[in-house]
Write an enzyme that holds these catalytic residues in place. Structure first.
Site, PDB file in Angstrom:
ATOM      1  N   GLY A  42       0.770  -1.252   0.059  1.00 44.65           N
ATOM      2  CA  GLY A  42      -0.127   0.172  -0.025  1.00 44.65           C
ATOM      3  C   GLY A  42       0.721   1.101   0.126  1.00 44.65           C
ATOM      4  O   GLY A  42       0.459   2.387  -0.516  1.00 44.65           O
ATOM      5  N   GLU A  97       4.004   4.372   5.926  1.00 44.09           N
ATOM      6  CA  GLU A  97       2.784   3.350   5.721  1.00 44.09           C
ATOM      7  C   GLU A  97       1.638   4.108   5.062  1.00 44.09           C
ATOM      8  O   GLU A  97       1.799   5.482   5.085  1.00 44.09           O
ATOM      9  CB  GLU A  97       2.360   3.228   7.197  1.00 44.09           C
ATOM     10  CG  GLU A  97       1.259   2.389   7.440  1.00 44.09           C
ATOM     11  CD  GLU A  97       1.484   0.842   6.953  1.00 44.09           C
ATOM     12  OE1 GLU A  97       1.604   0.813   5.715  1.00 44.09           O
ATOM     13  OE2 GLU A  97       1.608  -0.233   7.867  1.00 44.09           O
ATOM     14  N   ASP A  98       0.994   3.456   4.324  1.00 39.46           N
ATOM     15  CA  ASP A  98      -0.289   3.942   3.814  1.00 39.46           C
ATOM     16  C   ASP A  98      -1.336   4.553   4.697  1.00 39.46           C
ATOM     17  O   ASP A  98      -1.598   5.737   4.481  1.00 39.46           O
ATOM     18  CB  ASP A  98      -0.921   3.056   2.649  1.00 39.46           C
ATOM     19  CG  ASP A  98      -1.305   1.585   3.297  1.00 39.46           C
ATOM     20  OD1 ASP A  98      -1.051   1.370   4.496  1.00 39.46           O
ATOM     21  OD2 ASP A  98      -1.859   0.827   2.481  1.00 39.46           O
ATOM     22  N   ASP A 101      -4.706   2.264  10.967  1.00 36.91           N
ATOM     23  CA  ASP A 101      -6.212   2.288  11.238  1.00 36.91           C
ATOM     24  C   ASP A 101      -6.147   1.774  12.930  1.00 36.91           C
ATOM     25  O   ASP A 101      -6.055   2.374  13.774  1.00 36.91           O
ATOM     26  CB  ASP A 101      -6.571   0.953  10.422  1.00 36.91           C
ATOM     27  CG  ASP A 101      -8.245   0.658  10.540  1.00 36.91           C
ATOM     28  OD1 ASP A 101      -8.886   0.881  11.700  1.00 36.91           O
ATOM     29  OD2 ASP A 101      -8.737   0.640   9.415  1.00 36.91           O
ATOM     30  N   LYS A 129      -6.498   7.045  10.921  1.00 36.10           N
ATOM     31  CA  LYS A 129      -7.960   6.715  11.198  1.00 36.10           C
ATOM     32  C   LYS A 129      -7.963   6.761  12.986  1.00 36.10           C
ATOM     33  O   LYS A 129      -7.993   5.456  13.292  1.00 36.10           O
ATOM     34  CB  LYS A 129      -8.466   5.533  10.715  1.00 36.10           C
ATOM     35  CG  LYS A 129      -9.245   5.676   9.494  1.00 36.10           C
ATOM     36  CD  LYS A 129      -9.944   4.403   9.049  1.00 36.10           C
ATOM     37  CE  LYS A 129      -9.992   4.106   7.671  1.00 36.10           C
ATOM     38  NZ  LYS A 129     -10.712   2.964   7.309  1.00 36.10           N
ATOM     39  N   ARG A 163      -5.468  -0.127  -6.332  1.00 36.58           N
ATOM     40  CA  ARG A 163      -4.331   0.621  -5.764  1.00 36.58           C
ATOM     41  C   ARG A 163      -4.005   1.701  -6.752  1.00 36.58           C
ATOM     42  O   ARG A 163      -3.062   2.441  -6.524  1.00 36.58           O
ATOM     43  CB  ARG A 163      -3.407  -0.549  -5.845  1.00 36.58           C
ATOM     44  CG  ARG A 163      -3.507  -1.539  -4.668  1.00 36.58           C
ATOM     45  CD  ARG A 163      -1.985  -2.323  -4.456  1.00 36.58           C
ATOM     46  NE  ARG A 163      -2.395  -3.444  -3.630  1.00 36.58           N
ATOM     47  CZ  ARG A 163      -2.233  -3.431  -2.102  1.00 36.58           C
ATOM     48  NH1 ARG A 163      -2.021  -2.240  -1.817  1.00 36.58           N
ATOM     49  NH2 ARG A 163      -2.421  -4.475  -1.555  1.00 36.58           N
TER      50      ARG A 163
END
Length: 179
Positions: A42, A97-98, A101, A129, A163
Protein backbone atom coordinates in the site's frame (compact mmCIF):
# COMPACT_ATOMS: atom_id res chain seq x y z
CA UNK A 1 -15.73 5.08 -11.12
CA UNK A 2 -18.91 3.26 -10.17
CA UNK A 3 -17.39 1.37 -7.20
CA UNK A 4 -16.73 4.64 -5.37
CA UNK A 5 -19.16 6.67 -3.29
CA UNK A 6 -17.02 9.80 -3.46
CA UNK A 7 -13.52 11.17 -3.86
CA UNK A 8 -12.10 11.86 -0.42
CA UNK A 9 -8.72 13.28 -1.51
CA UNK A 10 -7.87 14.42 -5.03
CA UNK A 11 -4.50 13.70 -6.62
CA UNK A 12 -3.66 17.44 -6.43
CA UNK A 13 -4.46 17.56 -2.70
CA UNK A 14 -2.32 14.48 -2.08
CA UNK A 15 0.58 15.86 -4.13
CA UNK A 16 0.55 19.17 -2.23
CA UNK A 17 0.58 17.42 1.15
CA UNK A 18 3.35 15.00 0.10
CA UNK A 19 5.45 18.02 -0.89
CA UNK A 20 4.87 19.55 2.58
CA UNK A 21 5.75 16.29 4.33
CA UNK A 22 8.94 16.03 2.28
CA UNK A 23 9.94 19.54 3.36
CA UNK A 24 9.24 18.74 7.05
CA UNK A 25 11.27 15.53 6.89
CA UNK A 26 14.11 17.29 5.06
CA UNK A 27 14.24 19.93 7.80
CA UNK A 28 14.05 17.40 10.66
CA UNK A 29 16.75 15.07 9.30
CA UNK A 30 19.20 17.75 8.14
CA UNK A 31 22.77 16.49 8.68
CA UNK A 32 21.63 12.91 9.42
CA UNK A 33 21.75 9.77 7.35
CA UNK A 34 18.24 8.51 6.76
CA UNK A 35 16.85 5.09 5.92
CA UNK A 36 13.26 5.10 4.68
CA UNK A 37 11.40 1.80 5.06
CA UNK A 38 8.23 1.50 3.01
CA UNK A 39 5.56 -1.00 3.93
CA UNK A 40 4.35 -2.96 0.91
CA UNK A 41 2.16 -2.95 -0.98
CA UNK A 42 0.00 0.00 0.00
CA UNK A 43 2.68 2.56 0.82
CA UNK A 44 4.59 2.15 -2.45
CA UNK A 45 3.04 5.04 -4.45
CA UNK A 46 3.20 7.34 -1.40
CA UNK A 47 6.79 6.40 -0.61
CA UNK A 48 7.90 6.87 -4.23
CA UNK A 49 6.44 10.38 -4.31
CA UNK A 50 7.64 11.21 -0.78
CA UNK A 51 11.31 10.28 -1.26
CA UNK A 52 11.46 12.54 -4.32
CA UNK A 53 10.38 15.40 -2.03
CA UNK A 54 13.00 14.66 0.65
CA UNK A 55 15.96 16.79 -0.33
CA UNK A 56 18.61 14.75 1.52
CA UNK A 57 20.77 11.76 0.71
CA UNK A 58 18.87 8.68 1.83
CA UNK A 59 18.64 4.93 1.46
CA UNK A 60 15.43 3.00 1.30
CA UNK A 61 14.20 -0.53 1.69
CA UNK A 62 10.86 -2.30 1.71
CA UNK A 63 9.05 -4.62 4.09
CA UNK A 64 5.93 -6.63 3.45
CA UNK A 65 3.67 -7.60 6.32
CA UNK A 66 0.30 -9.25 6.37
CA UNK A 67 -2.56 -8.92 8.80
CA UNK A 68 -5.60 -8.50 6.56
CA UNK A 69 -5.60 -11.11 3.80
CA UNK A 70 -8.64 -10.30 1.66
CA UNK A 71 -10.74 -9.14 4.61
CA UNK A 72 -11.63 -5.55 5.46
CA UNK A 73 -10.62 -6.08 9.11
CA UNK A 74 -7.21 -6.91 10.54
CA UNK A 75 -6.78 -10.37 11.98
CA UNK A 76 -4.39 -9.00 14.61
CA UNK A 77 -1.88 -11.71 13.71
CA UNK A 78 1.01 -10.02 11.92
CA UNK A 79 3.38 -11.90 9.66
CA UNK A 80 6.52 -10.50 8.04
CA UNK A 81 6.43 -11.65 4.41
CA UNK A 82 9.51 -9.69 3.27
CA UNK A 83 12.09 -8.26 5.63
CA UNK A 84 14.45 -5.38 4.96
CA UNK A 85 17.82 -6.27 3.50
CA UNK A 86 19.91 -3.57 5.19
CA UNK A 87 20.84 -3.24 8.83
CA UNK A 88 19.34 -0.37 10.80
CA UNK A 89 21.43 -0.49 13.98
CA UNK A 90 22.58 3.05 14.79
CA UNK A 91 20.67 4.49 11.82
CA UNK A 92 17.85 7.03 11.65
CA UNK A 93 14.81 5.16 10.37
CA UNK A 94 11.58 6.55 8.93
CA UNK A 95 8.80 3.99 8.45
CA UNK A 96 6.41 4.97 5.65
CA UNK A 97 2.92 3.50 5.87
CA UNK A 98 -0.18 4.06 3.76
CA UNK A 99 -2.74 4.10 6.58
CA UNK A 100 -2.86 3.61 10.34
CA UNK A 101 -6.16 2.07 11.36
CA UNK A 102 -6.21 -0.05 14.53
CA UNK A 103 -2.45 0.38 14.80
CA UNK A 104 -1.93 -3.32 15.56
CA UNK A 105 0.20 -4.06 12.49
CA UNK A 106 2.32 -0.94 12.80
CA UNK A 107 2.77 -1.43 16.56
CA UNK A 108 4.16 -4.92 15.91
CA UNK A 109 6.40 -3.62 13.14
CA UNK A 110 7.76 -0.74 15.24
CA UNK A 111 8.56 -3.16 18.08
CA UNK A 112 10.35 -5.44 15.65
CA UNK A 113 12.41 -2.59 14.18
CA UNK A 114 13.22 -1.06 17.58
CA UNK A 115 14.67 -4.42 18.66
CA UNK A 116 17.28 -3.85 15.92
CA UNK A 117 18.55 -0.75 17.80
CA UNK A 118 18.18 2.16 15.35
CA UNK A 119 19.43 5.59 16.48
CA UNK A 120 15.86 6.84 15.99
CA UNK A 121 12.61 5.59 14.52
CA UNK A 122 9.73 7.76 13.35
CA UNK A 123 6.54 7.03 11.45
CA UNK A 124 5.16 8.81 8.40
CA UNK A 125 1.69 7.83 7.26
CA UNK A 126 -0.40 9.12 4.43
CA UNK A 127 -3.68 8.49 6.25
CA UNK A 128 -4.59 8.20 9.92
CA UNK A 129 -7.88 6.87 11.31
CA UNK A 130 -7.48 7.56 15.04
CA UNK A 131 -11.13 6.67 15.73
CA UNK A 132 -10.26 2.99 15.07
CA UNK A 133 -7.05 2.85 17.15
CA UNK A 134 -6.66 -0.15 19.46
CA UNK A 135 -3.08 0.56 20.57
CA UNK A 136 -1.32 3.79 21.51
CA UNK A 137 0.63 4.70 18.39
CA UNK A 138 0.87 8.16 16.84
CA UNK A 139 2.74 9.05 13.65
CA UNK A 140 5.26 11.88 13.79
CA UNK A 141 4.30 12.79 10.22
CA UNK A 142 0.69 12.50 9.07
CA UNK A 143 -0.69 13.35 5.66
CA UNK A 144 -4.39 13.38 6.48
CA UNK A 145 -6.64 12.39 9.37
CA UNK A 146 -9.71 10.72 7.91
CA UNK A 147 -13.06 9.44 9.21
CA UNK A 148 -13.82 5.75 9.65
CA UNK A 149 -14.65 4.95 6.04
CA UNK A 150 -13.27 2.25 3.75
CA UNK A 151 -10.89 4.01 1.36
CA UNK A 152 -9.03 2.86 -1.72
CA UNK A 153 -6.66 4.35 -4.28
CA UNK A 154 -3.10 5.72 -4.29
CA UNK A 155 -1.84 2.34 -3.11
CA UNK A 156 -4.74 1.36 -0.86
CA UNK A 157 -6.75 -1.61 -2.02
CA UNK A 158 -9.69 -3.86 -1.54
CA UNK A 159 -8.81 -7.46 -2.51
CA UNK A 160 -5.80 -6.12 -4.51
CA UNK A 161 -8.01 -3.84 -6.64
CA UNK A 162 -8.08 -0.03 -6.87
CA UNK A 163 -4.40 0.52 -5.87
CA UNK A 164 -3.69 2.31 -9.16
CA UNK A 165 -6.25 5.09 -8.70
CA UNK A 166 -4.45 8.47 -8.59
CA UNK A 167 -6.71 9.73 -5.78
CA UNK A 168 -8.29 8.33 -2.62
CA UNK A 169 -11.95 7.45 -2.74
CA UNK A 170 -14.53 5.93 -0.44
CA UNK A 171 -15.54 2.46 -1.57
CA UNK A 172 -19.27 1.74 -1.76
CA UNK A 173 -20.22 -0.72 1.03
CA UNK A 174 -21.96 -3.05 -1.42
CA UNK A 175 -18.57 -3.70 -3.09
CA UNK A 176 -16.96 -5.15 0.05
CA UNK A 177 -20.05 -6.39 1.92
CA UNK A 178 -20.91 -8.93 -0.78
CA UNK A 179 -17.64 -10.82 -0.15
Amino acid sequence: MEALEETLLSSATIAARVKELGAEITRDYQGKDLIVIGILKGALPFMADLIREIKLPLKYDLMAVSSYGVSTKTSGAVQILKDIEMGVEGEHVLVVEDIIDTGLTLNYLVGNLLSRKPASLKICTLLDKPSRREVDITPEYNGFTIPDRFVVGYGLDYAERFRNLPMIGVLKPEVYEKS
